[in-house]
Design a protein around this motif. Structure first.
Motif, PDB file in Angstrom:
ATOM      1  N   LEU A   1       0.828  -1.212   0.000  1.00 11.47           N
ATOM      2  CA  LEU A   1       0.000   0.000   0.000  1.00 11.47           C
ATOM      3  C   LEU A   1       0.859   1.257   0.000  1.00 11.47           C
ATOM      4  CD1 LEU A   1      -2.917  -0.486   2.538  1.00 11.47           C
ATOM      5  CD2 LEU A   1      -3.050  -0.200   0.068  1.00 11.47           C
ATOM      6  N   ASN A   2       1.827   1.285   0.902  1.00 13.35           N
ATOM      7  CA  ASN A   2       2.647   2.488   1.012  1.00 13.35           C
ATOM      8  C   ASN A   2       3.613   2.629  -0.150  1.00 13.35           C
ATOM      9  OD1 ASN A   2       1.393   3.482   3.318  1.00 13.35           O
ATOM     10  ND2 ASN A   2       2.615   2.140   4.648  1.00 13.35           N
TER      11      ASN A   2
ATOM     12  N   ARG B   1       1.900   8.793  -9.332  1.00 13.06           N
ATOM     13  CA  ARG B   1       2.108  10.241  -9.365  1.00 13.06           C
ATOM     14  C   ARG B   1       0.859  10.992  -8.873  1.00 13.06           C
ATOM     15  NH1 ARG B   1       0.025  13.265 -13.498  1.00 13.06           N
ATOM     16  NH2 ARG B   1      -0.997  12.180 -15.198  1.00 13.06           N
ATOM     17  N   PRO B   2       1.038  12.256  -8.486  1.00  8.95           N
ATOM     18  CA  PRO B   2      -0.109  13.040  -8.030  1.00  8.95           C
ATOM     19  C   PRO B   2      -1.248  12.997  -9.044  1.00  8.95           C
ATOM     20  CG  PRO B   2       1.914  14.230  -7.570  1.00  8.95           C
ATOM     21  CD  PRO B   2       2.307  13.004  -8.362  1.00  8.95           C
TER      22      PRO B   2
ATOM     23  N   VAL C   1      -0.889   3.579   7.334  1.00 12.12           N
ATOM     24  CA  VAL C   1      -0.923   3.974   5.924  1.00 12.12           C
ATOM     25  C   VAL C   1      -0.438   5.422   5.799  1.00 12.12           C
ATOM     26  CG1 VAL C   1      -2.416   4.291   3.921  1.00 12.12           C
ATOM     27  CG2 VAL C   1      -2.835   2.397   5.512  1.00 12.12           C
ATOM     28  N   SER C   2       0.323   5.680   4.735  1.00 18.37           N
ATOM     29  CA  SER C   2       0.857   7.032   4.488  1.00 18.37           C
ATOM     30  C   SER C   2      -0.231   7.937   3.951  1.00 18.37           C
ATOM     31  CB  SER C   2       2.006   6.954   3.480  1.00 18.37           C
ATOM     32  OG  SER C   2       3.049   6.146   3.950  1.00 18.37           O
ATOM     33  N   ILE C   3      -1.201   8.179   4.799  1.00 22.74           N
ATOM     34  CA  ILE C   3      -2.372   8.921   4.353  1.00 22.74           C
ATOM     35  C   ILE C   3      -2.027  10.387   4.081  1.00 22.74           C
ATOM     36  CG2 ILE C   3      -3.184   9.451   6.691  1.00 22.74           C
ATOM     37  CD1 ILE C   3      -5.485   8.242   3.930  1.00 22.74           C
ATOM     38  N   GLY C   4      -1.038  10.896   4.785  1.00 23.06           N
ATOM     39  CA  GLY C   4      -0.597  12.271   4.541  1.00 23.06           C
ATOM     40  C   GLY C   4      -0.057  12.435   3.138  1.00 23.06           C
ATOM     41  N   ARG C   5       0.793  11.521   2.725  1.00 21.13           N
ATOM     42  CA  ARG C   5       1.348  11.570   1.369  1.00 21.13           C
ATOM     43  C   ARG C   5       0.242  11.336   0.337  1.00 21.13           C
ATOM     44  NH1 ARG C   5       5.659  13.989   0.480  1.00 21.13           N
ATOM     45  NH2 ARG C   5       6.811  12.768   2.040  1.00 21.13           N
ATOM     46  N   MET C   6      -0.634  10.402   0.632  1.00 18.75           N
ATOM     47  CA  MET C   6      -1.731  10.103  -0.292  1.00 18.75           C
ATOM     48  C   MET C   6      -2.587  11.346  -0.538  1.00 18.75           C
ATOM     49  SD  MET C   6      -4.616   7.130   0.116  1.00 18.75           S
ATOM     50  CE  MET C   6      -5.941   6.975  -1.086  1.00 18.75           C
ATOM     51  N   PHE C   7      -2.891  12.057   0.542  1.00 19.21           N
ATOM     52  CA  PHE C   7      -3.690  13.279   0.405  1.00 19.21           C
ATOM     53  C   PHE C   7      -2.938  14.340  -0.386  1.00 19.21           C
ATOM     54  CE2 PHE C   7      -5.121  17.448   1.469  1.00 19.21           C
ATOM     55  CZ  PHE C   7      -6.495  17.347   1.493  1.00 19.21           C
ATOM     56  N   GLU C   8      -1.672  14.510  -0.031  1.00 19.18           N
ATOM     57  CA  GLU C   8      -0.868  15.526  -0.714  1.00 19.18           C
ATOM     58  C   GLU C   8      -0.864  15.293  -2.224  1.00 19.18           C
ATOM     59  OE1 GLU C   8       3.177  17.229   0.746  1.00 19.18           O
ATOM     60  OE2 GLU C   8       3.631  15.593  -0.636  1.00 19.18           O
ATOM     61  N   LYS C   9      -0.864  14.031  -2.611  1.00 23.37           N
ATOM     62  CA  LYS C   9      -0.849  13.687  -4.039  1.00 23.37           C
ATOM     63  C   LYS C   9      -2.253  13.634  -4.640  1.00 23.37           C
ATOM     64  CE  LYS C   9       3.243  10.900  -4.776  1.00 23.37           C
ATOM     65  NZ  LYS C   9       3.719   9.519  -5.073  1.00 23.37           N
ATOM     66  N   GLY C  10      -3.258  13.757  -3.791  1.00 22.00           N
ATOM     67  CA  GLY C  10      -4.622  13.702  -4.319  1.00 22.00           C
ATOM     68  C   GLY C  10      -4.950  12.374  -4.961  1.00 22.00           C
ATOM     69  N   LEU C  11      -4.511  11.286  -4.358  1.00 24.62           N
ATOM     70  CA  LEU C  11      -4.755   9.959  -4.934  1.00 24.62           C
ATOM     71  C   LEU C  11      -6.160   9.467  -4.599  1.00 24.62           C
ATOM     72  CD1 LEU C  11      -1.334   8.263  -4.074  1.00 24.62           C
ATOM     73  CD2 LEU C  11      -1.987   9.460  -6.168  1.00 24.62           C
TER      74      LEU C  11
ATOM     75  N   PHE D   1      -3.264  20.433  -8.713  1.00 24.28           N
ATOM     76  CA  PHE D   1      -1.999  19.702  -8.782  1.00 24.28           C
ATOM     77  C   PHE D   1      -1.188  20.152  -9.992  1.00 24.28           C
ATOM     78  CE2 PHE D   1      -5.139  17.472  -6.416  1.00 24.28           C
ATOM     79  CZ  PHE D   1      -4.463  17.070  -5.276  1.00 24.28           C
TER      80      PHE D   1
ATOM     81  N   VAL E   1      -1.508  15.551   6.217  1.00 23.28           N
ATOM     82  CA  VAL E   1      -0.194  16.069   5.807  1.00 23.28           C
ATOM     83  C   VAL E   1       0.890  15.005   5.987  1.00 23.28           C
ATOM     84  CG1 VAL E   1      -0.751  18.482   6.280  1.00 23.28           C
ATOM     85  CG2 VAL E   1       0.152  17.042   8.113  1.00 23.28           C
ATOM     86  N   PRO E   2       1.890  15.047   5.123  1.00 23.23           N
ATOM     87  CA  PRO E   2       2.957  14.036   5.208  1.00 23.23           C
ATOM     88  C   PRO E   2       3.965  14.329   6.320  1.00 23.23           C
ATOM     89  CG  PRO E   2       3.264  15.430   3.283  1.00 23.23           C
ATOM     90  CD  PRO E   2       2.003  15.894   3.932  1.00 23.23           C
TER      91      PRO E   2
ATOM     92  N   GLY F   1       3.013  11.463   9.015  1.00 21.60           N
ATOM     93  CA  GLY F   1       1.793  11.375   8.206  1.00 21.60           C
ATOM     94  C   GLY F   1       1.280   9.964   8.015  1.00 21.60           C
TER      95      GLY F   1
ATOM     96  N   LEU G   1      -0.942   7.008   9.516  1.00 20.66           N
ATOM     97  CA  LEU G   1      -1.994   6.804  10.507  1.00 20.66           C
ATOM     98  C   LEU G   1      -2.511   5.377  10.433  1.00 20.66           C
ATOM     99  CD1 LEU G   1      -4.047  10.097   9.991  1.00 20.66           C
ATOM    100  CD2 LEU G   1      -2.031   9.720  11.437  1.00 20.66           C
TER     101      LEU G   1
ATOM    102  N   THR H   1      -9.079  11.602  -2.337  1.00 15.47           N
ATOM    103  CA  THR H   1      -8.463  12.546  -1.417  1.00 15.47           C
ATOM    104  C   THR H   1      -7.957  13.769  -2.169  1.00 15.47           C
ATOM    105  OG1 THR H   1      -6.176  11.776  -1.658  1.00 15.47           O
ATOM    106  CG2 THR H   1      -7.568  10.543  -0.143  1.00 15.47           C
ATOM    107  N   GLY H   2      -7.526  14.753  -1.392  1.00 10.94           N
ATOM    108  CA  GLY H   2      -6.774  15.851  -1.974  1.00 10.94           C
ATOM    109  C   GLY H   2      -7.528  17.151  -2.006  1.00 10.94           C
TER     110      GLY H   2
END
Lengths: 377, 377, 377, 377
Positions: free
Chosen positions: A268-269, A276-277, A306-316, B102, B288-289, B302, B304, B320-321
């Motif tokens: 997952l991570n 990519r975003p 789960v790297s939810i912060g990174r996921m959000f930042e990328k808008g996945l 993005f 946030v990451p 980031g 959780l 997300t995003g």
């Protein structure tokens, strides 16, 4: 009849069990000609579930209709058919929406039913001579007469649609680059499906040479994660950008990058780092809400870091869950008939039913030649 | 000109700064008439980011075009416009795909840019008398002349589209039941948007009476999580089934159910429990990451603990995003003009620019009357 | 510079015309390396439009950037690029929606602009040494350096995306059966695109052996309409059911089944008869609101007798209009680069610019070897 | 039992006919509580079809389950249900795709079946005391017990979903402007549905004051085509641009603008002129492949002169066909239960069954007060 019956962890036997019979006017009885062993059978086989002894295994079933219930409209004795692993009614809210993997009727109190699987309802499996199929008009997909494409069609019960479902969840479109984690049967089918859908490049991650070779043969780019961080390898081959889409065909029993021990959120991570975003993840690989054999307390409750912060930042985006086989199996069948898909490249062994105990043992050990086994009762 | 300038944690000041000027032929300069304070400004205000002193805040901006760059085609001096909080180029791969949040051009090395926000590119904010708008043909949404609907239109910069985006990510369709966690400005806008899109029932979860009352006023069903587990309350009102869709309008600074202390994955996991199998989650709430103030080491990175096992079992999807404002702002503007949407019900206070320091302080403390503040320079 | 200039019906000449120059800061000048002759150029060539003498032809253009306007951000001199035939602004309502073929900015009073085409705005064509490209950041698609894939990339300006657009309008999905009427360049690209998108069977209808052979070579099933009613031939090959989807790559200058004389609605009505109930039609083939050369009064006004009763009974959908090239060209480029698409199989001749007059003459007569001609200035 | 039986053109009678009975294990018998008269019944009533004397009319049926077949799973005696006018199997290719209006099973040789309608299969209508419902698990939509919302729920059989279907075919989205031609029951339901889906402005075209008033009451903008060209009126109210989307709720019996005589393509061509480039048309209004009463030879074969040239130039899409009621009726039911939709505003008269002959006569003459009649057997 003879059937593959679960005994206890790491032990199945071929035993005589009672023949199935028409229990409801919408049932048919199918004489099984092919029933494949699935990676998800191993969860039960290895004692990672609550399965009790006596369960007949087998949810990837095809055969010839032997007997037809009085209310069945569209089927006749002698017809060759393949059944989705999901048992579904066809008229509940979820079935109407094409979400036949989450039928609300067939397994009361739960969304979804299946043959031969713990907690998926009262439906014995098809690694046996005969199988009862409920709501048969809905659950049987007719096939051309004869024996042609037997192995290809058998894969319509589960892994071809499941791999395809991964691509559907990941919204794979023509021209996309796609990362598929896992080159087991489902991962190979996901890679193959991505190419059928017009992907420009598919990266398939595994460490088993036999599997990586199969990925290469169908036109994917094999990524050996034992040779270096797979995320970095894919970034290197995509100008540092990552892929448009990603598929998790591994699930919670993911190995750590080191290859030693399980790290359930690794894939997952990795996917979150690989895609990519604005991209999308398809997650047909199994995650479970309760795993007694998990490496830590949270994982035992199905909670992973789960790297939810990174996921959000990328808008996945991400889509999860077992395949709604019914939504894809007709179209995939037509690709097989037209000669435009030949998923049986993944099948490594075809065996009679009584060799099932040996086959389970070897498949569980991931021995070469046991990537995908079909039983012929 | 005068502008709201960040000094240090819990301290902003209205200071004189240099006037913006046309830096590129595609720029315009806008004289700001309205610039709202956003909940996400508080992350910087409270020192939960790397923002340095000297940053001009303000990404929810509207005003009158004062000066027009030589390459700008569609705009003229004197025109009233509102700008998405995202700065975007309009021609990169992501902008072409409607993913203007993005943009790959405006903030090199990162996907996405914004005004007045740390790490979002070299774009001073609009809590000031003037604002430079790059790629102005793309980034300015023209509005009717005059001063009508000033507060409604100001919300087109961020929170109305962001709430709507939550519904888009959650695939809210006519007839759906929807759970919205959070009744701050974005949560209220998400609830409102769900109703605009034809939801049959919207449950809005919060504990602040002022916010719950606003939810009730627009036709949502308020759920006070301080009065009992919100998941159970919603299950009780949906025959134990849960809702079709869910929106997380809270993000990583979620409070524990107890109301004491942050539990960053609370809302995510509540949503997974609230939404029925086959459903979808929209997550516009910020994760946030990197969060130096997080309650534990993983959260600081980031990561959780997410109930991914349950999510998979239910076959949920999630998007997300941050919002791609440009994708919705024209249509939402047209609903305002036609009298079919009036998002300004959420605005509780309109103040001159020099009262910004006081407003920030009170908004940060969630004082009554400070749910949503618009500054008028 | 030298350019192909329309003189009068059936007469083009290569003449010296003024060099294009930067007229707006967002322009670039491209030195043309390839510019293809399009079937739609023949409408002007044969006097079936209002085109006046002096018009420089050419809307399928690629080349090397020679000069860059001061406001252009993402391009540099020396870069290899291909331009969609549609000229588009990137920021109007239609461009934002991906409908770049219907740009509201570049050709005031009309939705849509193009290079070198009557009534499509003040944009000279690219069958010339140089071309001015407005809104260059939006309208130029960067290509890999060098000369590889020149013919493949040249087709990204129009016919590859236009064929693909036919499939998009027809909603072609994996497993579908598809009927494509017309095996000219666009029909072949539509057939090819259907296969890229995973169609199980593609039937391509024409009567010219060279074209039918090309269809066969790419894996389509050629249907020779001079050998019998094409609808019946396709029904015979689909169990009497018809295809799932259909594409009209012919348009209003359709020949009667007899092969003698035009019957402008023939293909439309054949498609309605060919596609099965619930199917969809993609109509990239040109229909015009005014056709002075039409066989009857209604057709001169663009009104044709359509089997709307049958269409309704079958519940068919239809999409029409010129391709929004920008929506597909990047993805199709990536398929070419990855070696998964090679559309240049359709190109039959590559010629220097000064042979354009001869090439137009032969192409207009559909002489063998002139299916698709690319000019290299 | 008593039933409304067609005799000959302009003559129906309430007669005694044989009671329906369970013919197949998947049938139920429903005691009818409400059955509405539909505009499409008038085609038969007025002799514009091949309907023979003896046909029991009625395809908008709801009631209480009286008897349950032995294979039925989800229904029980005493349950209140409403049935889609389409009879469908639930397992054929089209039903699986949600296209239940084009079921391949229930009316062999044709795609689609219905109750009480010529050529739609052997299914007597429900303007009677009892109705046999085949494939009952699939075809019955359960309703809350009691008698509340009787008229609202009755409209779920046809016109509310059919109006909604028009919006679905036209792809009506939040913020859109929409033109609906026709303010009969379906046109009013389409207008109402467009508003439920978040349209910003809906223009509803008719000339009957009662109908135009109802349009105004629900928030649409009435356009009286007897007061001037409706296209021009709508262009005038949309800055000359036209609407984003359009719905044809009239069909082939359209009146000429003059109001005198039929011009079957009038509404289609008006819509093409009314909707702006890139827009979409939803065509739930009926067009037939054979119309003996048509004004000219082509129209008798269902071929109409359509402005296909203009349609192409604008890049319009169109969707046609009868509604797939099953795809929408649950969601619309939930909107009614939640109090967010009240479609019964369109009902003008509720009558006992024996007044059917008089009601048909008056409805056929479009007398005031007979816009929508529900019979209560």
């Amino acid at each position: 009849m003879r059937a593959v019956v679960y005994q206890e962890p790491y032990n199945v036997a071929v035993e005589s069990v009672e023949d199935p019979r028409i229990e409801h006017p919408n049932d048919v009885i199918v004489r099984i000609t092919s029933s494949a062993i699935c990676g998800s059978d191993l969860h039960m086989y290895a004692g990672r579930t609550d399965a009790k002894g006596g369960l007949v295994f087998g949810h990837e079933n095809m055969g010839i209709i032997e007997e037809v219930g009085s209310a069945v409209t569209s089927l006749r004795k002698g017809q060759r058919v393949v059944m989705p692993f999901n048992v579904a009614c066809g008229f509940c809210k979820n079935c109407l929406d094409g979400k036949t993997g989450f039928c609300l009727t067939v397994n009361p109190g739960f969304a979804g039913g299946a043959y031969g699987y713990v907690a998926m309802g009262p439906y014995p499996g098809g690694q046996a001579e005969y199988l009862r199929v409920p709501y048969a008009d809905f659950n049987c997909l007719p096939l051309p007469e004869g024996t042609e494409h037997e192995a290809d069609f058998a894969l319509l019960a589960d892994i071809f649609p499941t791999g395809y479902h991964g691509c559907e969840l990941a919204d794979v479109r023509p021209g996309d680059t796609v990362a598929v984690y896992g080159a087991g049967p489902v991962g190979l089918m996901a890679s193959y499906s991505a190419l059928i859908r017009g992907a420009s490049k598919v990266f398939t991650v595994d460490k088993v040479p036999e599997r990586l070779n199969k990925a290469r043969e169908i036109g994917a780019i094999p990524i050996d994660f034992s040779a270096g961080n797979p995320v970095q390898q894919i970034l290197d081959q995509t100008n540092g950008e990552g892929t448009d889409k990603g598929v998790d065909a591994v699930g919670y029993q993911a190995l750590a990058h080191s290859g030693e021990g399980e790290e359930p959120a690794t894939v997952l991570n990795d996917l979150i780092d690989t895609v990519r975003p604005t991209g999308a993840l398809g997650i047909p690989g199994l995650y479970v809400p309760s795993d007694p054999g998990a490496p830590n307390e949270q994982a035992r409750k199905g909670q992973l870091l789960v790297s939810i912060g990174r996921m959000f930042e990328k808008g996945l985006r991400a889509g999860t869950g077992q395949a709604n086989v019914k939504r894809y199996n007709r179209q995939l069948r037509d690709l097989i008939i037209a000669g435009r898909a030949k998923p049986s490249f993944v099948v490594t062994k075809e065996l009679p039913l009584d060799q099932a105990p040996d086959a389970y043992q070897k498949f569980d050990k991931r021995l070469e030649g046991y990537t995908k086994v079909i039983l012929h009762p």
